[in-house]
Design an enzyme around this catalytic site. Sequence first.
Site, mmCIF file in Angstrom:
data_model
loop_
_atom_site.group_PDB
_atom_site.id
_atom_site.type_symbol
_atom_site.label_atom_id
_atom_site.label_comp_id
_atom_site.label_asym_id
_atom_site.label_seq_id
_atom_site.Cartn_x
_atom_site.Cartn_y
_atom_site.Cartn_z
ATOM 1 N N SER A 212 48.049 118.730 -13.796
ATOM 2 C CA SER A 212 47.894 117.743 -12.721
ATOM 3 C C SER A 212 47.730 116.353 -13.307
ATOM 4 O O SER A 212 47.259 116.191 -14.438
ATOM 5 C CB SER A 212 46.638 118.084 -11.901
ATOM 6 O OG SER A 212 46.345 117.053 -10.987
ATOM 7 N N SER B 176 51.819 130.543 -1.797
ATOM 8 C CA SER B 176 51.570 129.296 -1.061
ATOM 9 C C SER B 176 52.063 128.080 -1.835
ATOM 10 O O SER B 176 52.239 128.133 -3.065
ATOM 11 C CB SER B 176 50.052 129.175 -0.805
ATOM 12 O OG SER B 176 49.731 127.960 -0.155
ATOM 13 N N GLY B 177 52.278 126.995 -1.120
ATOM 14 C CA GLY B 177 52.498 125.677 -1.714
ATOM 15 C C GLY B 177 53.565 125.616 -2.801
ATOM 16 O O GLY B 177 54.705 126.066 -2.615
ATOM 17 N N LEU C 197 43.167 136.400 -10.295
ATOM 18 C CA LEU C 197 43.279 135.787 -11.621
ATOM 19 C C LEU C 197 41.958 135.190 -12.100
ATOM 20 O O LEU C 197 41.919 134.487 -13.110
ATOM 21 C CB LEU C 197 44.404 134.743 -11.614
ATOM 22 C CG LEU C 197 45.795 135.385 -11.402
ATOM 23 C CD1 LEU C 197 46.848 134.331 -11.077
ATOM 24 C CD2 LEU C 197 46.227 136.195 -12.616
ATOM 25 N N GLY D 3 50.569 132.427 -8.087
ATOM 26 C CA GLY D 3 50.386 131.505 -6.968
ATOM 27 C C GLY D 3 51.589 131.477 -6.044
ATOM 28 O O GLY D 3 51.780 130.511 -5.298
ATOM 29 N N GLY E 65 46.061 128.252 -8.621
ATOM 30 C CA GLY E 65 44.945 127.380 -8.991
ATOM 31 C C GLY E 65 44.047 127.146 -7.802
ATOM 32 O O GLY E 65 44.453 127.323 -6.652
ATOM 33 N N LYS F 275 42.099 120.857 -15.707
ATOM 34 C CA LYS F 275 43.469 120.426 -15.995
ATOM 35 C C LYS F 275 43.545 119.718 -17.349
ATOM 36 O O LYS F 275 44.553 119.825 -18.058
ATOM 37 C CB LYS F 275 43.991 119.524 -14.867
ATOM 38 C CG LYS F 275 44.045 120.227 -13.499
ATOM 39 C CD LYS F 275 44.908 121.484 -13.527
ATOM 40 C CE LYS F 275 45.071 122.113 -12.151
ATOM 41 N NZ LYS F 275 45.902 123.324 -12.150
ATOM 42 N N TYR G 59 37.458 120.240 -11.572
ATOM 43 C CA TYR G 59 38.912 120.340 -11.396
ATOM 44 C C TYR G 59 39.629 119.476 -12.430
ATOM 45 O O TYR G 59 40.579 119.925 -13.073
ATOM 46 C CB TYR G 59 39.321 119.928 -9.979
ATOM 47 C CG TYR G 59 40.810 120.056 -9.751
ATOM 48 C CD1 TYR G 59 41.393 121.289 -9.473
ATOM 49 C CD2 TYR G 59 41.647 118.941 -9.847
ATOM 50 C CE1 TYR G 59 42.769 121.408 -9.293
ATOM 51 C CE2 TYR G 59 43.022 119.055 -9.655
ATOM 52 C CZ TYR G 59 43.570 120.288 -9.374
ATOM 53 O OH TYR G 59 44.928 120.405 -9.204
#
Length: 262
Positions: A119, A16-17, A54, A13, A79, A163, A159
């Site tokens: 999360s 980004s972010g 992924l 990942g 994610g 997590k 979601y």
Amino acid sequence: MNDLNGKTIVVTGAASGIGAETARVLWELGARVIGVDRNAPDAAHVDRYIRADLGDPASIAAAAAECGDGIDALCNIAGLPPTRGRVPVLTVNFLGLRAFTEALIPRLADGASIVNLASLAGLGWADAVPAIKAMIALRDFGGVAALCDAHGVDDARSYFFSKEVLIAWTLQNRWTWRERGIRMNCVSPGPVDTPILGDFLETLGARAEEDMRVMDRPGRPADIAPLVAFLCSDGSAWIRGSNIACDGGMHSHVLANMYGLS
Ligand code: NAI
């Protein structure tokens, strides 16, 4: 304590972010960073980029082989947000993450650290143990929809469930690789201002509005990355199987309300 000089660290990942900021912080602390993503990351803070999907077993196996040996840490940050639907979300956020991790285990150096981005959304994992056990038992990437049907996991819940499974799987593997000194932990952010924040707000509706009302501000990738970096460092060697909240106090807020301490 946070010196990462000489360490080779794989970051999924990284384009980004939170993943991009983590790659930058690790690189600034002296690590050699290998970024794995379906999109190309900023080359300034990634020494090597491996393109991978992924959600695809063949791509995962190829990417793990390309990473090489002697890896000191793996940061599983890639994610998908809840708006993408239950099959992609559970495939990327858990099945793909686990497959990539397991493929990298033989390539990790002794004493390596694995950090999973979970999360605050996974907080309620203890209420979903039967479904979580079924998900952990699932090895077939084609079996996600049937598992979701069997356990009442719809798109909106997927979601959260992804997590919850990740936190439970991390806890379960607290000592799996202990002989080699390899440890695995989760970091659980609250809402963080990245390109997927809007997806969360859209899916969670009134609940997200309430969260944002009690928070002084959303998190920033720069709030999360230093914690991930610490967990990659040798100073965190005694932290194993843990899920560490990094959320401006939201986890405590939920617990305080739950137990009448507010
Ligand atoms: P982001 O959307 O900015 O970054 C996600 C990265 O993952 C992107 O670079 C994307 O290309 C990559 N990715 C997604 N699917 C992929 C696939 N199939 N193959 C390869 N790469 C793929 O998201 P953000 O916010 O930085 O999220 C990072 C992690 O933090 C995620 O696991 C997310 O669930 C978690 N998180 C995010 C929160 C937030 O509010 N932004 C809150 C709590 C956890």
